[in-house]
Enzyme design. Sequence first.
Site, PDB file in Angstrom:
ATOM      1  N   PHE A  38     -23.188  53.009 -19.489  1.00 26.88           N
ATOM      2  CA  PHE A  38     -22.706  52.255 -20.656  1.00 26.88           C
ATOM      3  C   PHE A  38     -22.752  50.768 -20.326  1.00 26.88           C
ATOM      4  O   PHE A  38     -22.193  50.334 -19.323  1.00 26.88           O
ATOM      5  CB  PHE A  38     -21.275  52.654 -21.038  1.00 26.88           C
ATOM      6  CG  PHE A  38     -20.823  51.962 -22.304  1.00 26.88           C
ATOM      7  CD1 PHE A  38     -21.218  52.435 -23.549  1.00 26.88           C
ATOM      8  CD2 PHE A  38     -20.051  50.808 -22.249  1.00 26.88           C
ATOM      9  CE1 PHE A  38     -20.838  51.785 -24.722  1.00 26.88           C
ATOM     10  CE2 PHE A  38     -19.674  50.150 -23.412  1.00 26.88           C
ATOM     11  CZ  PHE A  38     -20.063  50.638 -24.652  1.00 26.88           C
ATOM     12  N   ASP A  97     -23.255  46.199 -12.986  1.00 27.28           N
ATOM     13  CA  ASP A  97     -22.348  46.061 -14.125  1.00 27.28           C
ATOM     14  C   ASP A  97     -20.947  46.462 -13.670  1.00 27.28           C
ATOM     15  O   ASP A  97     -20.622  47.641 -13.544  1.00 27.28           O
ATOM     16  CB  ASP A  97     -22.832  46.948 -15.279  1.00 27.28           C
ATOM     17  CG  ASP A  97     -21.910  46.865 -16.502  1.00 27.28           C
ATOM     18  OD1 ASP A  97     -20.778  46.361 -16.377  1.00 27.28           O
ATOM     19  OD2 ASP A  97     -22.338  47.320 -17.590  1.00 27.28           O
ATOM     20  N   LYS A 101     -13.765  42.888 -19.038  1.00 27.70           N
ATOM     21  CA  LYS A 101     -12.506  43.631 -19.211  1.00 27.70           C
ATOM     22  C   LYS A 101     -11.282  43.066 -18.464  1.00 27.70           C
ATOM     23  O   LYS A 101     -10.503  42.330 -19.050  1.00 27.70           O
ATOM     24  CB  LYS A 101     -12.719  45.113 -18.884  1.00 27.70           C
ATOM     25  CG  LYS A 101     -13.598  45.812 -19.930  1.00 27.70           C
ATOM     26  CD  LYS A 101     -13.528  47.319 -19.825  1.00 27.70           C
ATOM     27  CE  LYS A 101     -14.156  48.013 -21.025  1.00 27.70           C
ATOM     28  NZ  LYS A 101     -15.545  48.436 -20.837  1.00 27.70           N
TER      29      LYS A 101
HETATM   30  C1  LIG Z   1     -16.752  48.169 -21.618  1.00 23.57           C
HETATM   31  C2  LIG Z   1     -18.016  48.040 -20.871  1.00 23.57           C
HETATM   32  C3  LIG Z   1     -19.049  47.200 -21.334  1.00 23.57           C
HETATM   33  C4  LIG Z   1     -18.975  46.460 -22.652  1.00 23.57           C
HETATM   34  O1  LIG Z   1     -17.952  45.520 -22.657  1.00 23.57           O
HETATM   35  P1  LIG Z   1     -17.508  44.852 -24.064  1.00 23.57           P
HETATM   36  O2  LIG Z   1     -16.500  43.823 -23.646  1.00 23.57           O
HETATM   37  O3  LIG Z   1     -16.936  45.953 -24.894  1.00 23.57           O
HETATM   38  O4  LIG Z   1     -18.721  44.264 -24.674  1.00 23.57           O
HETATM   39  C5  LIG Z   1     -20.173  47.069 -20.541  1.00 23.57           C
HETATM   40  N1  LIG Z   1     -20.294  47.719 -19.379  1.00 23.57           N
HETATM   41  C6  LIG Z   1     -19.335  48.548 -18.906  1.00 23.57           C
HETATM   42  C7  LIG Z   1     -19.526  49.225 -17.591  1.00 23.57           C
HETATM   43  C8  LIG Z   1     -18.165  48.747 -19.644  1.00 23.57           C
HETATM   44  O5  LIG Z   1     -17.229  49.577 -19.195  1.00 23.57           O
END
Ligand SMILES: *Cc1c(COP(=O)(O)O)cnc(C)c1O
Length: 412
Positions: A130, A217, A246
């Site tokens: 994701f 990420d 986050k």
């Molecule tokens: C939540 C998340 C995203 C996206 O972040 P947003 O602030 O919602 O755009 C991208 N990568 C990972 C691993 C995530 O958990």
Amino acid sequence: MAVESIMTTYNRLSVAFERGEGSWLYDTDGNKYLDALSGIAVCGLGHAHPAVTHAICDQATKLLHTSNLYTIPLQQQLAERLTQVSGMENVFFGNSGAEANEAAIKLARRYGHTVRNIDNPTIIVMEDSFHGRTMATLSATGNRSAQAGFEPLVSGFVRAPYNDVEAIKKIAENNPNVVAILVEPIQGESGIQIPADDYLNQLRDICDQNEWLLMLDEVQSGNGRSGKYFAYQHNDILPDVVTTAKGLGNGVPIGACLARGTAATILTAGTHGSTYGGNPLSCAAALAVVNTILDENLCERSAELGDKIANGFRNELQHAGYVKEVRNKGMLIAIELTEAGTELAVLAKVKGILLNVTGGGKVVRMLPPLTMTDEEAELLVKTLSQIIRVYAADERSPASDSVSPSNDRRAQ
Ligand SMILES: *Cc1c(COP(=O)(O)O)cnc(C)c1O
């Protein structure tokens, strides 16, 4: 049919919170809930942490926003702090995880064009990953149902199974257009999937051999959540690019894309930007967050308490059917079920526990505040284990989301 004024992009539980303190949230009826989700790994310092509250209030009296057309000292301070803690060299600031990943994707493509002389730069991404909901990050995301209906997707991605080094080696042999790997050190949304201990080391080696950028990420796994400030620090390697968001702002929107070496030279003046990115307010909040995580040793605390919670669940649930595995890396905690149990989020809410069920409905995911106390952790383990045992024994009570919980059924 009445048309709601908010687009129905989320299925929401019928509860509205008006106040939070530490690990607790209070709804508009005065009920309290133990927050084991932290707004999906956002409020790592819990709710209304005094250091963050103070930083925001103080900054709000001075200056919210100027523009990246001017020097922003707080942005510089935050970038210095982040590069120190990460071993990276420089930072681009945006407002979300998706925006941080967009920066990484653009950086990799530009690296392909300017350094590698590749006309169609391609990025390896993983199944079940994701990376966000914007078009490029959605295209990178390894979830067909999230992509469905949004075609045409952005091209330039090639997919490999997660935690499969051989698959990456095969791509290296066959695809001369690859410029980077984009991967989560621990997959969050697909249910806290933890790869082999040396996975990142092996990816680092392959990237070095092929002149690829290793882009991690850490939007969910960063900021102390995994038991180190960044999850790659468990592996003693450095990526070329790391993204985070986050937990960085504890609720104030901010995202960051950090780079090192050649990768740190790619995004030059005029190539990328963001109006809000790294504004004084979000940087003041994030600076307070990073300093608090480091000053209060919350990475170590996350490692210790995460293991304690996971062991507690293993102990309490060892004879419960329906539980396949309990796993964790720091405070990324999952209880994997043998079959889908989406209702558990509602059942837990009724008993005053907030969590979420992900990974195709089979993984109960907990991302508690790193500041959670031992007593709160014990309450979480005891209460949720009881809920799961009852659920597993198929004594599923007809508890409905629309029923307001009475106090004697609540956690505390
Ligand atoms: C939540 C998340 C995203 C996206 O972040 P947003 O602030 O919602 O755009 C991208 N990568 C990972 C691993 C995530 O958990």
